[in-house]
Write a protein that holds these residues in place. Structure first.
Motif, mmCIF file in Angstrom:
data_model
loop_
_atom_site.group_PDB
_atom_site.id
_atom_site.type_symbol
_atom_site.label_atom_id
_atom_site.label_comp_id
_atom_site.label_asym_id
_atom_site.label_seq_id
_atom_site.Cartn_x
_atom_site.Cartn_y
_atom_site.Cartn_z
ATOM 1 N N ASP A 88 0.832 -1.214 0.000
ATOM 2 C CA ASP A 88 0.000 0.000 0.000
ATOM 3 C C ASP A 88 0.864 1.259 0.000
ATOM 4 N N MET A 89 1.950 1.251 0.764
ATOM 5 C CA MET A 89 2.803 2.424 0.849
ATOM 6 C C MET A 89 3.593 2.641 -0.439
ATOM 7 N N ILE A 90 4.018 1.559 -1.072
ATOM 8 C CA ILE A 90 4.743 1.703 -2.337
ATOM 9 C C ILE A 90 3.812 2.237 -3.432
ATOM 10 N N ARG A 91 2.582 1.835 -3.386
ATOM 11 C CA ARG A 91 1.604 2.352 -4.350
ATOM 12 C C ARG A 91 1.484 3.871 -4.241
ATOM 13 N N ASP A 92 1.619 4.386 -3.034
ATOM 14 C CA ASP A 92 1.496 5.832 -2.800
ATOM 15 C C ASP A 92 2.849 6.537 -2.735
ATOM 16 N N PHE A 93 3.925 5.852 -3.119
ATOM 17 C CA PHE A 93 5.268 6.412 -2.987
ATOM 18 C C PHE A 93 5.509 7.425 -4.109
ATOM 19 N N ARG A 94 5.325 8.690 -3.803
ATOM 20 C CA ARG A 94 5.477 9.796 -4.751
ATOM 21 C C ARG A 94 6.176 10.958 -4.044
ATOM 22 N N PHE A 95 6.905 11.751 -4.810
ATOM 23 C CA PHE A 95 7.545 12.955 -4.278
ATOM 24 C C PHE A 95 6.750 14.167 -4.751
ATOM 25 N N ASP A 96 6.177 14.919 -3.803
ATOM 26 C CA ASP A 96 5.409 16.097 -4.211
ATOM 27 C C ASP A 96 6.350 17.305 -4.345
ATOM 28 N N PRO A 97 5.862 18.393 -4.934
ATOM 29 C CA PRO A 97 6.736 19.551 -5.173
ATOM 30 C C PRO A 97 7.398 20.095 -3.908
ATOM 31 N N ALA A 98 6.671 20.112 -2.796
ATOM 32 C CA ALA A 98 7.264 20.635 -1.560
ATOM 33 C C ALA A 98 8.414 19.757 -1.085
ATOM 34 N N GLU A 99 8.276 18.459 -1.225
ATOM 35 C CA GLU A 99 9.342 17.546 -0.817
ATOM 36 C C GLU A 99 10.559 17.696 -1.721
ATOM 37 N N ILE A 100 10.312 17.795 -3.001
ATOM 38 C CA ILE A 100 11.431 17.961 -3.943
ATOM 39 C C ILE A 100 12.136 19.294 -3.707
ATOM 40 N N ASP A 101 11.361 20.328 -3.429
ATOM 41 C CA ASP A 101 11.970 21.633 -3.130
ATOM 42 C C ASP A 101 12.858 21.538 -1.895
ATOM 43 N N PHE A 102 12.394 20.830 -0.862
ATOM 44 C CA PHE A 102 13.199 20.635 0.342
ATOM 45 C C PHE A 102 14.497 19.905 0.011
ATOM 46 N N LEU A 103 14.402 18.833 -0.774
ATOM 47 C CA LEU A 103 15.582 18.044 -1.118
ATOM 48 C C LEU A 103 16.574 18.848 -1.951
ATOM 49 N N ARG A 104 16.049 19.656 -2.862
ATOM 50 C CA ARG A 104 16.935 20.466 -3.717
ATOM 51 C C ARG A 104 17.568 21.604 -2.920
ATOM 52 N N ARG A 105 16.756 22.242 -2.093
ATOM 53 C CA ARG A 105 17.225 23.392 -1.323
ATOM 54 C C ARG A 105 18.277 23.010 -0.300
ATOM 55 N N THR A 106 18.181 21.823 0.250
ATOM 56 C CA THR A 106 19.141 21.374 1.260
ATOM 57 C C THR A 106 20.319 20.635 0.653
ATOM 58 N N GLY A 107 20.370 20.529 -0.661
ATOM 59 C CA GLY A 107 21.512 19.917 -1.327
ATOM 60 C C GLY A 107 21.531 18.404 -1.310
ATOM 61 N N VAL A 108 20.418 17.773 -0.967
ATOM 62 C CA VAL A 108 20.375 16.311 -0.960
ATOM 63 C C VAL A 108 20.454 15.777 -2.385
ATOM 64 N N VAL A 109 19.763 16.444 -3.315
ATOM 65 C CA VAL A 109 19.775 16.021 -4.719
ATOM 66 C C VAL A 109 20.117 17.214 -5.610
ATOM 67 N N ASP A 110 20.593 16.910 -6.820
ATOM 68 C CA ASP A 110 20.850 17.965 -7.796
ATOM 69 C C ASP A 110 19.636 18.126 -8.704
ATOM 70 N N ASP A 111 19.743 19.009 -9.695
ATOM 71 C CA ASP A 111 18.598 19.289 -10.559
ATOM 72 C C ASP A 111 18.162 18.057 -11.351
ATOM 73 N N ARG A 112 19.119 17.296 -11.835
ATOM 74 C CA ARG A 112 18.777 16.111 -12.610
ATOM 75 C C ARG A 112 17.960 15.124 -11.752
ATOM 76 N N ALA A 113 18.444 14.889 -10.545
ATOM 77 C CA ALA A 113 17.744 13.961 -9.655
ATOM 78 C C ALA A 113 16.385 14.518 -9.238
ATOM 79 N N ALA A 114 16.309 15.829 -9.049
ATOM 80 C CA ALA A 114 15.033 16.438 -8.684
ATOM 81 C C ALA A 114 13.991 16.199 -9.778
ATOM 82 N N ARG A 115 14.385 16.333 -11.028
ATOM 83 C CA ARG A 115 13.451 16.079 -12.133
ATOM 84 C C ARG A 115 13.047 14.598 -12.160
#
Length: 428
Positions: free
Chosen positions: A57-84
């Motif tokens: 059930d959790m894998i079915r709902d496993f999605r990254f929303d814009p706010a989460e991606i913004d957090f990951l990009r802003r904190t340097g966890v991922v780069d632009d390619r990974a964010a896309r």
């Protein structure tokens, strides 16, 4: 604060690996990951697979929303390619594994995740978080069910665990054979029968014990359970029967030397004509305490802390390891942490009588099947889509049958070898 979505219930290095793999071109390599344990917790002779229904059930709902991606990009966890890449993430691979309620042993490939490296590796933390918790609870609860020898158990550990872990624990305990849970969220989500009446606070609220009992019976009827150890247990039982009559369903005792008190309480209830009134005991019970009460006149056990903490083994010790890349076996050779390369197939071998004798695991091949072998792996997700899964009650029955199938020595609470030996054999 709102509950985090599944996508961020992960460790940072999963996403830094995705970033690097996208950059060097290895992210899309076809890979196979397996979940297994290297050893069982001390004193345990089997593990219990639990949590796969929740996980799907959790894998079915496993999605990254814009706010989460913004957090990951802003904190340097991922780069632009990974964010896309994360913005478009959907698991499109396959997941196979042992059925919920199946027993497992050291080396059992209980879950197989296949797909691209990136889409599989990003699930690692979630997979292990769910399975390590739920399998640990189910194994502990199964031992308590065995110790209870057919007497009913109620799971009542919600106040001893994280609020969401408590719900998952109730599900695992029910899977293992507990009859009730006190957790209402588990009742709503999973259809588990719920039970509960009153705590000591309700008795202390009233001017005396009889007044508290009278209030409870007036509201809930005689088919209720009265907690009789707030003051003096013997007088509490007398008050309970005086108020409710011999038709009272049950009394609960939550303290003291339960073996002695259960005997004395049964004698007192019988002398008062309440021969059908049941005795429920609780109070930091684990499988050993339950087993010690086997000869006593106890009708139901309430177990809490030991259930939700895995009775001393709060994790199943499962790992998630890469075993195949583009059809090629890969092997980790670290001392004491070595892996066996290649996707594996497993069968449980049985005597004609149904007793399990061995688990056969074959890397990169198909076992030489014998008449009483049972294939252990089933599809959970195919090309990213969940398949029809057994109900929780069906999985509960499956575990009951599995426990019947292992040699009786495997049900002992004392330490020893795994209930069923596991053999890794070359492909035929």
């Amino acid at each position: 604060m709102s509950t985090l979505r599944p996508a961020l219930l992960t460790d940072q290095y999963e996403l830094t690996m995705v970033s690097a793999a996208l950059s060097d071109g290895t992210a899309d390599r076809r890979c196979v990951f397996e979940v297994f344990s290297r050893r069982l917790p001390a004193g345990r002779r089997y593990g219990v697979v639990a949590g796969t229904g929740r996980l799907v059930d959790m894998i079915r709902d496993f999605r990254f929303d814009p706010a989460e991606i913004d957090f990951l990009r802003r904190t340097g966890v991922v780069d632009d390619r990974a964010a896309r890449w994360l913005a478009d993430y959907r698991f499109t691979g396959d997941i196979d594994g042992y059925a919920e309620g199946e027993l497992f042993f050291p080396g059992s490939p209980i879950l197989t995740v296949s797909g691209t490296f990136a889409e599989c590796v990003v699930l690692e933390t979630l997979v292990l978080s769910v399975l390590n918790h739920d399998c640990a609870i189910a194994a502990a609860a199964a031992r308590m069910v065995t110790a209870a020898r057919g007497r009913a158990l109620i799971e009542m550990g919600s106040r001893r665990a994280h609020e969401e872990a408590a719900v998952a624990a109730a599900r695992s305990a029910y899977l293992a054979g507990f009859r009730f849970t006190s957790n209402l969220a588990a009742g709503q989500r999973y259809g588990i029968p719920t039970a509960g009446t009153a705590a000591h606070a309700f008795t202390l609220l009233h001017d005396d014990e009889r007044a508290a009992f009278a209030s409870q019976v007036a509201t809930l009827g005689k088919d209720t359970t009265l907690l009789v150890d707030t003051y003096d247990i013997a007088q509490g039982i007398r008050n309970a029967i005086a108020v409710a009559g011999p038709e009272l369903r049950a009394v609960r005792i939550d303290s003291g030397d339960l073996a002695v008190i259960a005997q004395q309480s049964r004698e007192l209830l019988d002398s008062l004509g309440a021969t059908e009134t049941k005795i429920i005991v609780s109070g930091d019970l684990d499988e050993y305490a339950i087993a010690s009460l086997a000869a006593e006149p106890v009708d139901m056990y309430g177990a809490g802390t030991a259930v939700v903490t895995g009775s001393g083994a709060p994790t199943a010790g499962l790992v998630y390891k890469l075993v195949e890349v583009e059809g090629r076996p890969v092997v980790k050779r670290s001392e004491h942490k070595a892996t066996i390369g290649g996707r594996k197939v497993a069968v449980r071998r049985h005597k004609p009588t149904g007793t399990a004798t061995e688990e056969i695991v074959v890397p990169q091949g198909v076992p030489d099947r014998q008449p009483n072998d049972r294939l252990l792996q089933h599809s959970y997700v195919v090309s990213g889509e969940p398949v029809s899964l057994p109900t929780l009650d069906e999985s509960r029955e499956h575990l009951r049958q599995c426990l019947i199938s292992i040699p009786w020595e495997g049900l002992k609470l004392s330490g020893g070898d795994p209930a069923v030996p596991l053999t890794v054999v070359p492909a035929t």
